[in-house]
Scaffold this active site. Structure first.
Site, short mmCIF file in Angstrom:
data_model
loop_
_atom_site.label_atom_id
_atom_site.label_comp_id
_atom_site.label_asym_id
_atom_site.label_seq_id
_atom_site.Cartn_x
_atom_site.Cartn_y
_atom_site.Cartn_z
N HIS A 143 14.39 41.76 -17.02
CA HIS A 143 14.40 41.53 -18.47
C HIS A 143 13.04 41.94 -19.01
CE1 HIS A 143 14.86 39.75 -22.38
NE2 HIS A 143 16.14 39.53 -22.10
N ALA A 148 30.83 30.30 -13.99
CA ALA A 148 31.89 30.85 -13.13
C ALA A 148 32.52 29.76 -12.28
CB ALA A 148 31.31 31.96 -12.26
N GLU A 171 27.73 35.82 -11.26
CA GLU A 171 26.64 36.73 -10.91
C GLU A 171 26.61 37.08 -9.41
OE1 GLU A 171 23.03 35.81 -12.97
OE2 GLU A 171 21.87 37.18 -11.71
N HIS A 176 15.76 39.35 -13.54
CA HIS A 176 16.62 38.58 -14.44
C HIS A 176 18.08 38.52 -13.98
CE1 HIS A 176 17.77 36.80 -18.22
NE2 HIS A 176 18.59 37.79 -18.50
N SER A 190 28.02 25.26 -9.94
CA SER A 190 28.45 24.62 -11.19
C SER A 190 27.86 25.32 -12.41
CB SER A 190 28.07 23.13 -11.18
OG SER A 190 26.67 22.99 -11.00
N ASP A 198 22.15 32.43 -2.04
CA ASP A 198 22.80 31.78 -0.89
C ASP A 198 24.22 32.27 -0.64
OD1 ASP A 198 20.52 30.35 -1.40
OD2 ASP A 198 21.51 28.41 -1.63
N ARG A 227 23.25 46.09 -16.52
CA ARG A 227 24.15 45.24 -17.31
C ARG A 227 23.89 45.38 -18.81
NH1 ARG A 227 23.50 39.11 -18.77
NH2 ARG A 227 21.35 39.75 -18.62
N ARG A 238 17.84 47.75 -21.22
CA ARG A 238 16.78 46.91 -20.66
C ARG A 238 15.91 47.63 -19.65
NH1 ARG A 238 19.80 41.09 -19.93
NH2 ARG A 238 19.71 40.63 -22.14
N GLU A 250 22.31 42.88 -29.77
CA GLU A 250 21.36 42.84 -28.64
C GLU A 250 21.23 44.26 -28.12
OE1 GLU A 250 21.13 39.88 -25.67
OE2 GLU A 250 21.93 38.31 -26.95
N GLY A 269 20.79 33.99 -25.54
CA GLY A 269 21.28 34.92 -26.56
C GLY A 269 22.71 34.70 -26.98
N SER A 272 27.26 38.87 -19.05
CA SER A 272 27.44 38.13 -17.80
C SER A 272 28.12 36.78 -17.99
CB SER A 272 26.12 37.95 -17.06
OG SER A 272 25.08 37.76 -17.95
N LEU A 273 27.83 36.09 -19.08
CA LEU A 273 28.58 34.85 -19.33
C LEU A 273 30.06 35.20 -19.46
CD1 LEU A 273 26.23 33.12 -21.96
CD2 LEU A 273 26.61 32.39 -19.59
C1 LIG Z 1 16.96 32.65 -18.94
C2 LIG Z 1 18.29 33.35 -18.90
C3 LIG Z 1 18.91 33.75 -20.08
C4 LIG Z 1 20.15 34.39 -20.06
N1 LIG Z 1 20.78 34.72 -21.23
C5 LIG Z 1 22.03 35.24 -21.18
C6 LIG Z 1 22.78 35.48 -22.37
O1 LIG Z 1 22.32 35.21 -23.47
N2 LIG Z 1 24.03 36.02 -22.27
C7 LIG Z 1 24.59 36.33 -21.06
O2 LIG Z 1 25.74 36.80 -21.02
N3 LIG Z 1 23.92 36.09 -19.91
C8 LIG Z 1 22.67 35.56 -19.94
N4 LIG Z 1 22.00 35.32 -18.77
C9 LIG Z 1 22.68 35.58 -17.49
C10 LIG Z 1 23.72 34.49 -17.26
O3 LIG Z 1 23.22 33.26 -17.71
C11 LIG Z 1 24.09 34.38 -15.79
O4 LIG Z 1 24.36 35.63 -15.24
C12 LIG Z 1 25.33 33.50 -15.64
O5 LIG Z 1 25.12 32.26 -16.28
C13 LIG Z 1 25.63 33.28 -14.17
O6 LIG Z 1 26.62 32.30 -14.08
P1 LIG Z 1 27.10 31.86 -12.65
O7 LIG Z 1 28.11 30.80 -12.85
O8 LIG Z 1 27.49 33.05 -11.87
O9 LIG Z 1 25.77 31.31 -11.93
P2 LIG Z 1 24.81 30.10 -12.34
O10 LIG Z 1 25.02 29.68 -13.73
O11 LIG Z 1 23.43 30.48 -11.95
O12 LIG Z 1 25.30 28.93 -11.39
C14 LIG Z 1 25.12 29.03 -9.99
C15 LIG Z 1 25.47 27.70 -9.37
O13 LIG Z 1 25.54 27.81 -7.95
C16 LIG Z 1 24.86 26.71 -7.36
N5 LIG Z 1 24.43 27.10 -6.01
C17 LIG Z 1 23.62 28.12 -5.63
N6 LIG Z 1 23.50 28.13 -4.29
C18 LIG Z 1 24.24 27.10 -3.82
C19 LIG Z 1 24.50 26.58 -2.53
N7 LIG Z 1 23.99 27.11 -1.42
N8 LIG Z 1 25.30 25.50 -2.42
C20 LIG Z 1 25.83 24.90 -3.52
N9 LIG Z 1 25.62 25.34 -4.77
C21 LIG Z 1 24.83 26.43 -4.91
C22 LIG Z 1 23.72 26.44 -8.31
O14 LIG Z 1 23.17 25.17 -8.09
C23 LIG Z 1 24.44 26.61 -9.65
O15 LIG Z 1 25.14 25.44 -9.96
C24 LIG Z 1 20.76 34.67 -18.79
C25 LIG Z 1 20.12 34.28 -17.60
C26 LIG Z 1 18.90 33.62 -17.64
C27 LIG Z 1 18.24 33.20 -16.36
#
Ligand SMILES: Cc1cc2nc3c(=O)[nH]c(=O)nc-3n(C[C@H](O)[C@H](O)[C@H](O)COP(=O)(O)OP(=O)(O)OC[C@H]3O[C@@H](n4cnc5c(N)ncnc54)[C@H](O)[C@@H]3O)c2cc1C
Length: 495
Positions: free
Chosen positions: A221, A17, A349, A325, A14, A200, A360, A267, A107, A49, A365-366
């Site tokens: 980072h 993505a 991710e 990071h 959640s 996972d 990256r 980075r 950035e 950011g 990534s968002l």
């Molecule tokens: C502190 C920080 C700052 C950042 N700042 C930026 C920024 O400014 N700009 C930018 O572009 N990117 C930034 N990033 C990177 C970016 O936030 C992430 O790469 C992006 O949000 C990943 O989105 P996602 O949906 O792939 O994963 P996530 O947002 O990490 O979501 C993963 C989901 O999968 C769930 N999950 C995991 N394993 C399981 C499982 N086995 N069963 C069920 N659910 C599971 C988790 O609970 C979570 O809900 C930052 C990252 C961090 C940590």
């Protein structure tokens, strides 16, 4: 006896993505989102950011050391504006100028200001708005505290997924499964990633036979707060984008000698430079030359979080360290998010679209999570109808749930937590910012030994399957790093 249920689509995760794929799929049928912890436990929620939103093909490829998949980069850049518009339409309040246009910032490795943001709460704002839209959508159901533990596959086709609810395994079937499980930062001792980031989805996909790629490219980072909790507080690149400078232990700047972009170099370059300087003493980030008003208005969240930990961004230089990071690689996908297993998709991710190459570009990534999860709409027509899924469910879905008495369980929970700590230590030491051939060999041997120890811990508890996923993914990273003998981007080998 396990219980089987059937859905149109199952989305695992959640973050940005997972939530956006669910919203996209909701026009085609019923969607179930399962998530390991609470809905907001994600990297997305922590993103500070912002989100890159302008023609940035060149900068993306330059930051990625030309290892990028150009078609994926073009797709990302072409769809960036539409992604921002969709988020705004859903309700995300990006910062605006007086004339109504969005405010853009710098950035690292961006050639001009093009990052849109919601102060320094960008990820939190996006996550909250997407969750609100999901909750209001009649076609989407969300189950919290429901970790996915295994993919159900047959002849290289994904038919569903096994999950744990209150430590009881359930088998869920669907027309398609989307993995959006995020990154792997929790494999490292020092990380900015939340506790859920244990890789996972990548481990499950690998075990089911999916192709995995570019795992050696872990982005560190440069500026996390040097403090003793995990995750470490990130001090966003936007700080350096606004002019914050890095100083070594003798309070001298060091980045100008290393790269023409100085503090805003890519980075990997900044992280390695800080890593070297830290051998001599603490390194600091300093933005005190800006006014108090500016700092509090532009960085309210970071200032507040620092205050909570006893640091003052307005009054003092802040001690920092590089920290794990972002994972540039992951489950190999095409431009539609299709993995090498039929009816299994990966976004965000955990996916390797090839957009990031070997490193990256900040704030991509968002955007990647938004842009590629939109693509699933073009794949729905190729999925089997639900009636076929129902017909194909095997009659015998029973499994034996291992039963252990409570004492033994406690012992095993402690043991699996100890193994997690060992994985984090050894990944940081041997498969971190600077790697050596000998160090990688040592890591592989130690990880193999831990893998054997984990085999005897097999049990239906979150901590057990997590530790297994961690060691599987740690080995994928280590083996990929061993294969790539020469340094490239975030993968740096010191002979
Ligand atoms: C502190 C920080 C700052 C950042 N700042 C930026 C920024 O400014 N700009 C930018 O572009 N990117 C930034 N990033 C990177 C970016 O936030 C992430 O790469 C992006 O949000 C990943 O989105 P996602 O949906 O792939 O994963 P996530 O947002 O990490 O979501 C993963 C989901 O999968 C769930 N999950 C995991 N394993 C399981 C499982 N086995 N069963 C069920 N659910 C599971 C988790 O609970 C979570 O809900 C930052 C990252 C961090 C940590």
């Amino acid at each position: 006896m396990q219980q089987a249920k059937v859905f149109d689509f199952i989305v695992v995760g959640s973050g940005i993505a997972g939530l956006n794929s669910a919203l996209t799929l909701s026009s085609f049928g019923k969607v179930l989102i399962i998530t390991k912890g609470k809905s907001t436990d994600s990297s997305t929620f922590l993103a500070q950011g912002g989100i890159a939103a302008d023609s940035h093909q060149q900068d993306t490829v330059a930051a990625g050391y030309n290892h990028n998949n150009i078609k994926a980069v073009k797709q990302l850049v072409k769809s960036g504006q539409a992604a921002i518009e969709k988020l705004s339409h859903l309700g995300v309040q990006f910062d605006k100028q007086k004339d109504g246009n969005l405010v853009s910032s710098y950035e690292a490795a961006h050639s001009y200001p093009r990052i849109v943001h919601a102060t320094d709460f960008t990820g939190r704002e996006i996550e909250k708005v997407l969750i609100a839209n999901v909750v209001n959508n009649k076609n989407i159901t969300i189950w919290e505290d429901t970790p996915a533990i295994e993919l159900i596959t047959n002849n290289n086709q994904c038919d569903g997924i096994k999950v744990l609810m209150n430590n009881i395994p359930y088998t869920l079937f669907s027309r398609a499964v989307v993995l959006a499980t995020g990154g792997v930062g929790q494999l490292y001792k020092l990380t900015t990633n939340p506790l859920i980031a244990t890789g996972d989805g990548i481990a499950m996909a690998y075990k089911a036979g999916a192709k995995i790629k570019d795992m050696e490219f872990i982005q560190f980072h440069p500026t996390a707060l040097l403090y003793d909790t995990s995750p470490l507080l990130l001090l966003s690149e936007a700080l350096r984008g606004e002019g914050a400078l890095l100083f070594n232990s003798t309070y001298k700047r060091f980045m100008q000698k290393i790269h023409p972009l100085a503090e805003l170099a890519p980075r990997d370059v900044v992280s390695r430079a800080i890593f070297q300087e830290m051998k001599k003493g603490n390194v600091y980030l300093d933005i005190r030359f800006k006014t108090k008003n500016f700092i509090l208005k532009r960085f309210p969240n970071i200032s507040h979080e620092l205050k909570k930990r006893g640091f003052d961004l307005i009054m003092q230089p802040i001690p920092i360290t590089p920290a794990a990071h972002f994972l540039c690689g992951g489950i190999k996908t095409d431009l539609y998010g299709r993995t090498t297993i039929k009816n299994l998709f990966a976004y965000g991710e955990c996916a390797a679209t090839g957009v990031h190459g070997a490193n990256r570009l900040a704030s991509n990534s968002l955007l990647e999570g938004m842009v590629f999860s939109e693509q699933i709409q073009y794949c729905v027509k190729d999925l089997p109808p639900k009636s076929n899924v129902v017909k194909s469910i095997p009659r015998d879905t029973a499994t034996i749930i291992p039963t252990l008495n409570v004492d033994t369980l406690d012992k095993y929970v402690i043991q699996s937590n100890e193994i997690k700590t060992q994985i984090r230590e050894l990944m940081w030491q041997y498969v971190g910012i600077v790697r050596t051939t000998n160090g990688l060999t040592t890591a592989q041997k130690k990880l193999r030994k831990l893998q054997k120890e984990i085999k005897i811990l097999q049990n239906t508890r979150t901590s057990f399957f997590e530790v297994e996923a961690m060691v599987t993914v740690a080995l994928l990273i280590t083996k990929a790093a061993q294969k790539r003998e020469k340094s490239l981007g975030t993968h740096y080998v010191n002979e």
